[in-house]
Design a protein around this motif. Structure first.
Motif, PDB file in Angstrom:
ATOM      1  N   ILE A 135       0.877  -1.240  -0.039  1.00  0.00           N
ATOM      2  CA  ILE A 135       0.034  -0.031   0.142  1.00  0.00           C
ATOM      3  C   ILE A 135       0.862   1.215  -0.064  1.00  0.00           C
ATOM      4  CG2 ILE A 135      -0.213  -0.035   2.589  1.00  0.00           C
ATOM      5  CD1 ILE A 135      -3.058   1.096   1.984  1.00  0.00           C
ATOM      6  N   ILE A 136       2.276   1.201   0.503  1.00  0.00           N
ATOM      7  CA  ILE A 136       2.999   2.219   0.289  1.00  0.00           C
ATOM      8  C   ILE A 136       4.413   1.578  -0.184  1.00  0.00           C
ATOM      9  CG2 ILE A 136       4.483   3.747   1.910  1.00  0.00           C
ATOM     10  CD1 ILE A 136       2.594   3.520   4.124  1.00  0.00           C
ATOM     11  N   SER A 137       5.014   2.300  -1.033  1.00  0.00           N
ATOM     12  CA  SER A 137       6.143   1.967  -1.825  1.00  0.00           C
ATOM     13  C   SER A 137       7.113   3.217  -1.791  1.00  0.00           C
ATOM     14  CB  SER A 137       6.000   1.481  -3.173  1.00  0.00           C
ATOM     15  OG  SER A 137       7.333   1.002  -3.711  1.00  0.00           O
ATOM     16  N   VAL A 138       8.213   3.179  -1.031  1.00  0.00           N
ATOM     17  CA  VAL A 138       9.082   4.511  -1.055  1.00  0.00           C
ATOM     18  C   VAL A 138      10.480   3.956  -1.819  1.00  0.00           C
ATOM     19  CG1 VAL A 138      10.445   6.124   0.378  1.00  0.00           C
ATOM     20  CG2 VAL A 138       8.343   5.223   1.110  1.00  0.00           C
ATOM     21  N   ARG A 139      10.666   4.679  -3.039  1.00  0.00           N
ATOM     22  CA  ARG A 139      11.735   4.104  -3.572  1.00  0.00           C
ATOM     23  C   ARG A 139      12.817   5.296  -3.658  1.00  0.00           C
ATOM     24  NH1 ARG A 139       7.756   2.344  -8.589  1.00  0.00           N
ATOM     25  NH2 ARG A 139       6.596   0.765  -7.492  1.00  0.00           N
ATOM     26  N   ASP A 140      14.008   4.755  -3.047  1.00  0.00           N
ATOM     27  CA  ASP A 140      15.218   5.546  -3.233  1.00  0.00           C
ATOM     28  C   ASP A 140      14.923   7.132  -2.661  1.00  0.00           C
ATOM     29  OD1 ASP A 140      18.109   5.724  -3.231  1.00  0.00           O
ATOM     30  OD2 ASP A 140      17.917   6.125  -5.454  1.00  0.00           O
ATOM     31  N   ALA A 141      14.018   7.410  -1.967  1.00  0.00           N
ATOM     32  CA  ALA A 141      13.845   8.717  -1.634  1.00  0.00           C
ATOM     33  C   ALA A 141      14.509   9.568  -0.678  1.00  0.00           C
ATOM     34  CB  ALA A 141      12.088   8.711  -1.005  1.00  0.00           C
ATOM     35  N   SER A 142      15.089  10.679  -1.087  1.00  0.00           N
ATOM     36  CA  SER A 142      15.826  11.744  -0.283  1.00  0.00           C
ATOM     37  C   SER A 142      14.985  12.896  -0.225  1.00  0.00           C
ATOM     38  CB  SER A 142      17.101  11.933  -0.971  1.00  0.00           C
ATOM     39  OG  SER A 142      17.695  10.536  -0.866  1.00  0.00           O
ATOM     40  N   LYS A 143      15.251  13.788   0.899  1.00  0.00           N
ATOM     41  CA  LYS A 143      14.647  14.965   1.124  1.00  0.00           C
ATOM     42  C   LYS A 143      15.670  15.865   1.952  1.00  0.00           C
ATOM     43  CE  LYS A 143      11.656  18.052   1.253  1.00  0.00           C
ATOM     44  NZ  LYS A 143      11.000  18.678   0.042  1.00  0.00           N
ATOM     45  N   ARG A 144      15.864  16.977   1.005  1.00  0.00           N
ATOM     46  CA  ARG A 144      16.811  18.110   1.242  1.00  0.00           C
ATOM     47  C   ARG A 144      16.224  19.455   1.800  1.00  0.00           C
ATOM     48  NH1 ARG A 144      19.965  20.367  -3.808  1.00  0.00           N
ATOM     49  NH2 ARG A 144      17.828  21.349  -3.865  1.00  0.00           N
ATOM     50  N   PHE A 145      16.709  20.001   2.679  1.00  0.00           N
ATOM     51  CA  PHE A 145      16.216  21.366   3.240  1.00  0.00           C
ATOM     52  C   PHE A 145      17.402  22.454   3.233  1.00  0.00           C
ATOM     53  CE2 PHE A 145      13.422  18.370   5.433  1.00  0.00           C
ATOM     54  CZ  PHE A 145      12.067  18.936   4.967  1.00  0.00           C
ATOM     55  N   LEU A 163      16.755  13.049   5.014  1.00  0.00           N
ATOM     56  CA  LEU A 163      16.415  11.674   4.530  1.00  0.00           C
ATOM     57  C   LEU A 163      17.481  11.492   3.426  1.00  0.00           C
ATOM     58  CD1 LEU A 163      12.667  11.110   4.316  1.00  0.00           C
ATOM     59  CD2 LEU A 163      14.226  10.312   6.120  1.00  0.00           C
ATOM     60  N   ARG A 164      18.020  10.273   3.287  1.00  0.00           N
ATOM     61  CA  ARG A 164      18.983   9.902   2.306  1.00  0.00           C
ATOM     62  C   ARG A 164      18.581   8.266   1.859  1.00  0.00           C
ATOM     63  NH1 ARG A 164      23.164  12.935   0.667  1.00  0.00           N
ATOM     64  NH2 ARG A 164      24.052  14.529   2.091  1.00  0.00           N
ATOM     65  N   ASN A 165      18.242   8.316   0.524  1.00  0.00           N
ATOM     66  CA  ASN A 165      18.181   7.087  -0.131  1.00  0.00           C
ATOM     67  C   ASN A 165      17.189   5.981   0.625  1.00  0.00           C
ATOM     68  OD1 ASN A 165      21.249   7.804  -0.635  1.00  0.00           O
ATOM     69  ND2 ASN A 165      20.131   7.778  -2.435  1.00  0.00           N
ATOM     70  N   ILE A 166      16.084   6.422   1.169  1.00  0.00           N
ATOM     71  CA  ILE A 166      15.052   5.754   1.794  1.00  0.00           C
ATOM     72  C   ILE A 166      14.402   4.646   0.757  1.00  0.00           C
ATOM     73  CG2 ILE A 166      13.253   5.594   3.195  1.00  0.00           C
ATOM     74  CD1 ILE A 166      15.689   6.630   4.582  1.00  0.00           C
ATOM     75  N   SER A 167      14.380   3.479   1.028  1.00  0.00           N
ATOM     76  CA  SER A 167      13.502   2.489   0.183  1.00  0.00           C
ATOM     77  C   SER A 167      12.859   1.424   1.217  1.00  0.00           C
ATOM     78  CB  SER A 167      14.389   1.501  -1.011  1.00  0.00           C
ATOM     79  OG  SER A 167      14.680   2.667  -1.639  1.00  0.00           O
TER      80      SER A 167
END
Length: 414
Positions: free
Chosen positions: A13-23, A51-55
């Motif tokens: 139901i959730i798929s996080v694919r190599d997600a990163s978040k920069r502020f 966040l860095r490279n979250i899968s």
């Protein structure tokens, strides 16, 4: 004891694919800083990767606990999953109706009644007015708001906010429920009611993602734990093992913080006496000492810090002007002006000129100091003097202006 996971649909139901978040972090905290240090603005900005490279993938029916110390990226990941913010890179996919409790009172309009906010929040979560009508009484009963449902929510306590927001979320028939620490605000009976509702959702095969600092709460209701550290996943799987990894991280951080504190104290001790701040002189544009008479608006002032370098050291210096109540009105240092202070032993005069000063406080207290580039204090001179300013005859506040005004006759609007 962990809740046993029931047979559920294994489609994610959730798929996080190599997600990163920069502020982007700004060290210049005010408009004044941005103007004053305009030439060095690029130096005042830095990237922070929350966040860095979250899968990860979350299957339908799982109850996932996101845990980690403060600043590890838990809430940021939850906001990515909920679609509140977008990833800088990578992708986040989700399906079904999502109900999110990410912040106390988020989505509530303070000037509207609890009733009006119920319908607005339910609409945001995808319920029609007719669907909300069917569950409205259940929402009020679950929240325990009672007669206050007709009161403006700006008069609600934090507990009332949480109870009403949680009640709306769980009665919106969500496929995915996101909860970020807000349950800690409610009282014990309400927390128990929430836990019972979460267990009911588990039996129904709904998916829950929970952020909590309570290891006991995570162990009690979660079927899977993800531990974040500095924006990266360090554990994904068994809840008990996740809590062990979390507590090891707490101990590691405690040891590192103690070592940093000792190192800072040692550095300060080694640098003690390397620089002395002897005095701060303030003069007007004609070279006379300021302070004998109140300073008129528009005057130019030069602040001269007299310092003595006793042993070679890289240092910066500056001054601060504070009100009589200790409020910082203005500060300036050599780093901000990109001035290189001398490192060789000797006596030096470091001057700062402020043209056309217009401070609106009658008296400001001067302080000065010296520190290393990484913030270790070398010397301080508190209450180095004071400045008196002539009052603003036209207005009042922290600053003064050469204010003008006008009154004009205007045509009456029928």
């Amino acid at each position: 004891m962990n809740i046993t996971e029931t047979a559920v649909n294994t489609e994610a139901i959730i798929s996080v694919r190599d997600a990163s978040k920069r502020f982007v972090l700004h060290k210049d905290k005010s408009i004044k800083d941005r103007i004053l240090y305009f030439r060095s603005r690029e130096k005042s900005r830095s990237d922070f990767w929350a966040l860095r490279n979250i899968s990860l993938e979350v299957e339908q029916g799982q109850t996932l606990g996101l845990i980690g110390h403060n600043g590890s990226g838990k809430s940021t990941l939850l906001k990515l999953i909920g679609g509140i913010i977008d990833p800088t890179s990578g992708a986040v996919l989700r399906r079904g109706r999502v109900a999110a409790l990410l912040e106390l009172g988020a989505g509530f309009h303070p000037d509207l009644s609890g009733r009006a906010n119920v319908y607005i929040n339910a609409a945001i979560l995808g319920l029609s007015t007719a669907e909300t009508d069917l569950v409205f009484d259940d929402i009020v009963e679950f929240s325990g708001i009672g007669e206050f449902i007709e009161t403006q929510v700006k008069f609600y306590s934090s507990g009332m906010y949480v109870r009403l927001a949680f009640a709306v979320a769980v009665h919106s028939d969500p496929d995915l429920l996101l909860v970020d620490e807000v349950l800690a605000v409610g009282d014990e009976p309400f927390q128990q009611k929430c836990m019972n509702k979460i267990r009911e959702f588990q039996r129904e095969g709904r998916t829950i993602v929970l952020v909590s600092h309570s290891a006991e709460q995570v162990a009690d209701v979660c079927t899977r734990a993800v531990v974040l550290d500095a924006g990266e996943i360090v554990h994904d799987g068994d809840v008990g093992e996740g809590i062990r990894v979390l507590r090891e991280g707490y101990e590691r951080d405690r040891v590192a913080a103690a070592a940093k504190e000792r190192a800072s104290a040692d550095a300060a001790e080694q640098l003690a006496g390397a620089v002395d701040i002897l005095a701060v002189d303030v003069t007007t544009a004609d070279g006379k000492a300021a302070g004998a008479e109140p300073i008129a608006p528009g005057s130019s002032l030069t602040f001269t810090i007299r310092a003595r370098v006793n042993s070679p050291v890289d240092w910066i210096t500056g001054f601060t002007l504070q009100s009589m109540l200790g409020q910082t009105i203005y500060y300036l240092n050599t780093k901000g002006l990109e001035l290189e202070t001398p490192t060789a032993p000797g006596d030096y005069a470091i001057s700062f000129t402020l043209p056309d000063v217009n401070f609106g406080r009658e008296r400001l207290i001067i302080s000065a100091g010296a520190e290393t580039g990484d913030g270790v204090t070398i010397a301080q001179l508190q209450n180095a003097g004071h400045l008196d300013f002539a009052p603003d005859p036209t207005g009042g506040g922290v600053v003064q202006f050469a204010a003008t005004g006008a009154i004009n006759s205007v045509e009456r609007v029928s």
